[in-house]
Structure formats: C-alpha cells, structure tokens
Design a protein around this motif. Sequence first.
Motif, PDB file in Angstrom:
ATOM      1  N   SER A   1       8.637  -8.164  -3.484  1.00 47.19           N
ATOM      2  CA  SER A   1       7.674  -8.118  -4.396  1.00 47.19           C
ATOM      3  C   SER A   1       6.494  -7.277  -3.966  1.00 47.19           C
ATOM      4  CB  SER A   1       7.082  -9.832  -3.887  1.00 47.19           C
ATOM      5  OG  SER A   1       5.852  -9.901  -4.689  1.00 47.19           O
ATOM      6  N   ALA A   2       6.410  -7.086  -2.745  1.00 45.22           N
ATOM      7  CA  ALA A   2       5.331  -5.985  -2.133  1.00 45.22           C
ATOM      8  C   ALA A   2       5.875  -4.449  -2.661  1.00 45.22           C
ATOM      9  CB  ALA A   2       5.243  -6.002  -0.764  1.00 45.22           C
ATOM     10  N   LEU A   3       7.210  -4.434  -2.650  1.00 47.23           N
ATOM     11  CA  LEU A   3       7.351  -3.027  -3.291  1.00 47.23           C
ATOM     12  C   LEU A   3       7.449  -2.810  -4.553  1.00 47.23           C
ATOM     13  CD1 LEU A   3      11.133  -2.579  -1.538  1.00 47.23           C
ATOM     14  CD2 LEU A   3       9.006  -1.174  -0.867  1.00 47.23           C
ATOM     15  N   GLY A   4       7.139  -3.874  -5.472  1.00 43.95           N
ATOM     16  CA  GLY A   4       6.931  -3.965  -6.768  1.00 43.95           C
ATOM     17  C   GLY A   4       8.128  -3.802  -7.693  1.00 43.95           C
ATOM     18  N   SER A   5       9.200  -3.193  -7.064  1.00 43.34           N
ATOM     19  CA  SER A   5      10.615  -2.989  -7.923  1.00 43.34           C
ATOM     20  C   SER A   5      11.844  -3.285  -6.760  1.00 43.34           C
ATOM     21  CB  SER A   5      10.777  -1.639  -8.379  1.00 43.34           C
ATOM     22  OG  SER A   5      10.486  -0.698  -7.618  1.00 43.34           O
ATOM     23  N   ASP A   6      12.363  -2.372  -6.230  1.00 43.77           N
ATOM     24  CA  ASP A   6      13.294  -2.156  -5.178  1.00 43.77           C
ATOM     25  C   ASP A   6      13.155  -1.144  -4.672  1.00 43.77           C
ATOM     26  OD1 ASP A   6      15.627  -0.241  -6.187  1.00 43.77           O
ATOM     27  OD2 ASP A   6      15.354  -1.724  -7.686  1.00 43.77           O
ATOM     28  N   LEU A   7      13.648  -1.045  -3.223  1.00 43.57           N
ATOM     29  CA  LEU A   7      13.596   0.288  -2.442  1.00 43.57           C
ATOM     30  C   LEU A   7      14.274   1.314  -2.939  1.00 43.57           C
ATOM     31  CD1 LEU A   7      12.377   1.382   0.230  1.00 43.57           C
ATOM     32  CD2 LEU A   7      14.561   0.465   1.287  1.00 43.57           C
ATOM     33  N   ASP A   8      15.516   0.987  -3.576  1.00 44.49           N
ATOM     34  CA  ASP A   8      16.215   2.227  -4.040  1.00 44.49           C
ATOM     35  C   ASP A   8      15.428   2.832  -5.237  1.00 44.49           C
ATOM     36  OD1 ASP A   8      18.267   2.034  -2.369  1.00 44.49           O
ATOM     37  OD2 ASP A   8      19.571   0.648  -3.876  1.00 44.49           O
ATOM     38  N   SER A   9      14.728   2.334  -6.069  1.00 42.51           N
ATOM     39  CA  SER A   9      13.970   2.851  -7.028  1.00 42.51           C
ATOM     40  C   SER A   9      12.881   3.893  -6.399  1.00 42.51           C
ATOM     41  CB  SER A   9      13.188   1.797  -8.058  1.00 42.51           C
ATOM     42  OG  SER A   9      14.365   0.943  -8.553  1.00 42.51           O
ATOM     43  N   LEU A  10      12.370   3.185  -5.578  1.00 48.21           N
ATOM     44  CA  LEU A  10      11.104   3.976  -4.988  1.00 48.21           C
ATOM     45  C   LEU A  10      11.808   5.313  -4.227  1.00 48.21           C
ATOM     46  CD1 LEU A  10       8.177   4.238  -3.905  1.00 48.21           C
ATOM     47  CD2 LEU A  10       8.955   2.693  -1.838  1.00 48.21           C
ATOM     48  N   ARG A  11      12.672   5.136  -3.658  1.00 47.41           N
ATOM     49  CA  ARG A  11      13.363   6.145  -3.122  1.00 47.41           C
ATOM     50  C   ARG A  11      13.812   7.256  -4.133  1.00 47.41           C
ATOM     51  NH1 ARG A  11      15.727   6.514   1.876  1.00 47.41           N
ATOM     52  NH2 ARG A  11      17.650   7.094   0.894  1.00 47.41           N
ATOM     53  N   ARG A  12      14.334   7.001  -5.224  1.00 49.59           N
ATOM     54  CA  ARG A  12      14.577   7.772  -6.141  1.00 49.59           C
ATOM     55  C   ARG A  12      13.426   8.602  -6.689  1.00 49.59           C
ATOM     56  NH1 ARG A  12      18.404   3.755  -7.668  1.00 49.59           N
ATOM     57  NH2 ARG A  12      17.120   2.749  -9.175  1.00 49.59           N
TER      58      ARG A  12
ATOM     59  N   ALA B   1       0.992  -1.326  -0.041  1.00 46.10           N
ATOM     60  CA  ALA B   1      -0.048  -0.019   0.130  1.00 46.10           C
ATOM     61  C   ALA B   1       0.991   1.279  -0.144  1.00 46.10           C
ATOM     62  CB  ALA B   1      -0.986  -0.065   1.163  1.00 46.10           C
ATOM     63  N   LEU B   2       1.829   1.443   0.891  1.00 44.11           N
ATOM     64  CA  LEU B   2       2.994   2.606   1.011  1.00 44.11           C
ATOM     65  C   LEU B   2       3.419   2.660  -0.352  1.00 44.11           C
ATOM     66  CD1 LEU B   2       3.735   1.824   4.471  1.00 44.11           C
ATOM     67  CD2 LEU B   2       2.617   3.834   3.878  1.00 44.11           C
ATOM     68  N   ALA B   3       4.083   1.651  -0.941  1.00 44.94           N
ATOM     69  CA  ALA B   3       4.925   1.645  -2.277  1.00 44.94           C
ATOM     70  C   ALA B   3       4.129   2.339  -3.286  1.00 44.94           C
ATOM     71  CB  ALA B   3       5.420   0.449  -2.385  1.00 44.94           C
TER      72      ALA B   3
ATOM     73  N   LEU C   1      16.763   3.122   6.716  1.00 43.21           N
ATOM     74  CA  LEU C   1      16.127   2.101   6.207  1.00 43.21           C
ATOM     75  C   LEU C   1      16.837   1.356   5.176  1.00 43.21           C
ATOM     76  CD1 LEU C   1      14.030   0.053   6.251  1.00 43.21           C
ATOM     77  CD2 LEU C   1      12.645   1.798   4.867  1.00 43.21           C
ATOM     78  N   PRO C   2      17.363   1.856   4.094  1.00 41.64           N
ATOM     79  CA  PRO C   2      17.765   0.929   2.865  1.00 41.64           C
ATOM     80  C   PRO C   2      19.340   0.502   3.345  1.00 41.64           C
ATOM     81  CG  PRO C   2      18.305   3.400   2.316  1.00 41.64           C
ATOM     82  CD  PRO C   2      17.080   3.200   3.625  1.00 41.64           C
ATOM     83  N   HIS C   3      19.943   0.913   4.397  1.00 44.18           N
ATOM     84  CA  HIS C   3      21.131   0.166   4.639  1.00 44.18           C
ATOM     85  C   HIS C   3      20.756  -1.157   5.564  1.00 44.18           C
ATOM     86  CE1 HIS C   3      23.461   3.743   3.312  1.00 44.18           C
ATOM     87  NE2 HIS C   3      22.570   4.475   3.806  1.00 44.18           N
ATOM     88  N   VAL C   4      19.927  -0.898   6.508  1.00 43.87           N
ATOM     89  CA  VAL C   4      19.487  -1.921   7.154  1.00 43.87           C
ATOM     90  C   VAL C   4      18.936  -3.042   6.292  1.00 43.87           C
ATOM     91  CG1 VAL C   4      18.123  -2.638   9.104  1.00 43.87           C
ATOM     92  CG2 VAL C   4      19.114  -0.746   9.495  1.00 43.87           C
TER      93      VAL C   4
END
Length: 346
Positions: free
Chosen positions: A278-289, A195-197, A258-261
């Motif tokens: 899978s829940a993020l839909g891609s990866d955390l770095d992409s979302l953060r960018r 939901a958040l992603a 968060l991304p470091h942990v």
Amino acid sequence: MLDFTHDTLAQRVVFASGKAAENLRSEVDRLGASAVMVIAGEADAAEAVCRGIDPALWHTDVAPHVPVDKAEKARAAARDHGVDLLVCIGGGSTTGLAKAVALTTGLPIVAVPTTYAGSEATNVWGMTEQARKTTGVDARVLPTTVVYDATLLTSLPVELTVASGLNALAHGIDSMWAPRTDPINQALAVEAIRALASGLPVVKDDPSGVAGHERCLYGAYLSAVAFASAGSGLHHKICHVLGGAYDLPHAQTHAVVLPHVLAFNAPAAPEAAARIGSALGSDLDSLRRTLDAPTALRDHGFRESDIDEAADLILPVVPPTNPRPVTRESLVRLLRDAWAGAEERR
C-alpha cells in the motif's frame, strides 16, 4: 492488545535546503567546539559546506565498509590534533568512519549527509577486517546533530541516487519484520516507504530539482530511525556479509538483494507485506523498472563461485525472529537469483 517496548534515540535534526553551511556553523557554535575534525570523501564539496567554520583538521582517507586500519588512522589523527567535534560530510562510508572514531573517543558527531544512506540517524557502527564485517550498537556513535540539505544531493549521478534511495527503502521494509519491530517502527517505516516511493521517480526525472530530493531525504531519515529501533532483519544481515566479505558496493548490493528478501518473507508476513504494498502504491518490481534499478550482483563484483561460501557466512547471523525459516538451501537459492538478476521467488 498492544504490548511492546520502544526506544527513541535522542538526536537533533536540522532540515533546510540551501542552508547546510549556515546550519553547520550554528551547530558548531551551539556545541562550543574549538577543534573540529572534518571527515569528507570529497574535499571540494565539503569546503563549501564548511565555509562558516575553521576546521582544525581535514581528513579525506575514507573507504567503503570502514576498514579497521583506516579507522585507526583517523582515531590517531583526532587524538593528535586535540579534536573536540567530528563533522562528517558525505555518504555512509564517511559517516561510518566518523562513527568508528566516536566509538573509541566518545567525540560528538555532526553529520551532513550527501546520499540517502541513513547511517546518520542510527547508533549502529560497522568495520571490516580481513574480509569480515563486524557491526554493533553503541550510543556513542549516534550523531548529536544531523544537518540535512537537499541541494547537496542534486549533483549525485542518477544511478547512485537510485541505488542509495533503494538502500533507504530497504531500511524501511526490513523494519517491518526486524527483531525488535513494534507498531511505532512500523508506522515510521510505512511513511518512509511512501515518501521514498513517490520521491524517487521525481528525482530520476529531474535529478537537479530539489523537491524530489527533499521528499527522499525525509523518507530516508524516517527509514533509518525505524531501522535503528527495530534492528537488522534478514535483508541487512545478508548485505552486511556480502559487503564485508566480497567488497561489494553498499547501495547497489542493497538495491539488488531487496526484492528477493521481500519476495521470500512476504508470504509469511501478509499483514506487513500488505502495508508495504500500500505504501509503495503498486509493487516493488514496478518501482524498480521505473527507476532502472540495479538487478544483478554479478554486475557489481559478486562471483557465482562465492555463493556457497556466502550462504555459510550468512546462515549463523540470520535473525531467529525472521517471519519465515531460513535454510542454507533457501539462502543459496536467494543468492543465486540475486547474482543472476533472476525473477524473485516466493
């Protein structure tokens, strides 16, 4: 074979956009309160939410990380005015102060969140004294009711919205390997991450729109419920120490660390990491960018000279159940990368 014990906290949730004042009035009536103390960081915003009630006391002396002296001041004010219900309207600092009052008085809380902090859905309290943050778990601090209204978040600055949303995401991700994690926590956390992603990019593109905020509030609540049951994992132990010892901003600290942990723990918890991905839909770095998320602790007041001390403070509180063993050396490396905004290391 499944073998676990799960505790579900008893709490009423009222979720409706544009109806905070109406729903707050209904909850005050339902609880039969006659002397309401409103705790709010910003009185102007809170007044609109409280237009249907007649507070006995307004209290606006709120600070991040709940300094003990401010908690004592709020407790004395509640006692002196014969308060029988606490209403907190604001972010995590406001909810935290209400919890500090409830911890010693047993007064019920109705929480009206204006960020994605998630504190409103947990029985966790925290206070700071002499640059050290102490946290604990107590049933008395769990708000009796949470009144969610997505329209209350539409005026948040985009930067704060992003940081607060990533803080909520951290609750979900940490719940995947926290000390008391179980399949129910993980199911809630995965849905929260999803939901958040999906909601945060919508909010960034249209901060005044309600739809994205509704999705993110829903995700923030689920994340917090999972976190309350699963407990504090490595991420939260690090951020609680950093916030209390160095007075760093809560949401931004979580967003940076968060991304470091996640990168540190993922290789040792491949199944959890796969579900997170899978829940993020891609990866955390992409979302953060996409979100232009905060990247470096040095931008928020953390000094390079504090890294060694911080590692010494964090190491004793690292959960022994963390998927990957944590050493002082690995903590120093993680903190240095987070300080500098360097690429996460596995």
